[in-house]
Structure formats: structure tokens, C-alpha cells
Design a protein around this motif. Sequence first.
Motif, PDB file in Angstrom:
ATOM      1  N   LYS A  56       0.853  -1.190   0.000  1.00 14.15           N
ATOM      2  CA  LYS A  56       0.000   0.000   0.000  1.00 14.15           C
ATOM      3  C   LYS A  56       0.885   1.235   0.000  1.00 14.15           C
ATOM      4  O   LYS A  56       1.872   1.306   0.725  1.00 14.15           O
ATOM      5  CB  LYS A  56      -0.896   0.024   1.240  1.00 14.15           C
ATOM      6  N   LYS A  57       0.539   2.210  -0.830  1.00  8.96           N
ATOM      7  CA  LYS A  57       1.312   3.443  -0.913  1.00  8.96           C
ATOM      8  C   LYS A  57       0.525   4.576  -0.290  1.00  8.96           C
ATOM      9  O   LYS A  57      -0.697   4.653  -0.456  1.00  8.96           O
ATOM     10  CB  LYS A  57       1.624   3.789  -2.374  1.00  8.96           C
ATOM     11  N   ASP A  58       1.237   5.460   0.400  1.00  8.92           N
ATOM     12  CA  ASP A  58       0.553   6.637   0.933  1.00  8.92           C
ATOM     13  C   ASP A  58       0.370   7.656  -0.202  1.00  8.92           C
ATOM     14  O   ASP A  58       0.852   7.457  -1.319  1.00  8.92           O
ATOM     15  CB  ASP A  58       1.284   7.230   2.138  1.00  8.92           C
ATOM     16  N   LYS A  59      -0.328   8.742   0.099  1.00  4.37           N
ATOM     17  CA  LYS A  59      -0.656   9.733  -0.933  1.00  4.37           C
ATOM     18  C   LYS A  59       0.591  10.311  -1.589  1.00  4.37           C
ATOM     19  O   LYS A  59       0.637  10.488  -2.808  1.00  4.37           O
ATOM     20  CB  LYS A  59      -1.515  10.849  -0.336  1.00  4.37           C
ATOM     21  N   ALA A  60       1.632  10.600  -0.804  1.00  5.34           N
ATOM     22  CA  ALA A  60       2.870  11.157  -1.364  1.00  5.34           C
ATOM     23  C   ALA A  60       3.537  10.164  -2.313  1.00  5.34           C
ATOM     24  O   ALA A  60       4.027  10.557  -3.380  1.00  5.34           O
ATOM     25  CB  ALA A  60       3.831  11.543  -0.243  1.00  5.34           C
TER      26      ALA A  60
END
Length: 107
Positions: A56-60
Motif C-alpha cells: 500500500k502506498k501513501d498519498k505522497a
Amino acid sequence: MGLEEHQAWLVSFYKKRDWYKFSPEIRMNFLTEEVGELARAIRTFEIGRDHPGEKKKDKAERFDNLKEELADVVDQVLILCRKYEIEPQEILHYSENKLTERFKDQQ
């Protein structure tokens, strides 16, 4: 670095890696691949991805990936421009002139 400066750097880089040799037809396949990757990056940024094999990737991180894929698409277009000896600035002017002319009655 401006567009023309980046294009010159890019062509030099591609030539050193022996990537510049590919024809425009093959280069178009690379552009298509990059557009697909851009589509995935936009989807991931806008609505996310639920894939068990992916972190999972964060928004940044999603935004950074979006910029990376946009850059890859631009790079392929710049290489195609050089293959056809078209200056990037000419493409920008062409776009502006075409849209201005097409929608002149609506301005």
C-alpha cells in the motif's frame, strides 16, 4: 532545465544506453506501454488499488509515481519528436494554434 535542453540530454542518454536506435514504430509501442502505466498511476492516485501482491502506498508515494509516469510519457514523446526532427516548441505552438482556431467563435 527547459524542454529543448531536456530533450537534448535525453537523446544523449538514450544513445549511450543504445536505446535511441529503435524506430518510431517500436518507440510508439514504448509510448503505449508508458500510457498504460500512467493510467494505472492515475487510477491508484484517484481511487487506489486493492492488490494483495502490492505494498500500500501513501498519498505522497502515489503522487510521486504519478509524476514518474507522466515524465516517462513526455520522454517518449520527446524522443519521437527528435526522430521526426520536430522541435518540442513547435508542437506546443501547433497545439495552441489548433485549439485557438478550432474554438475562435467561442472566445
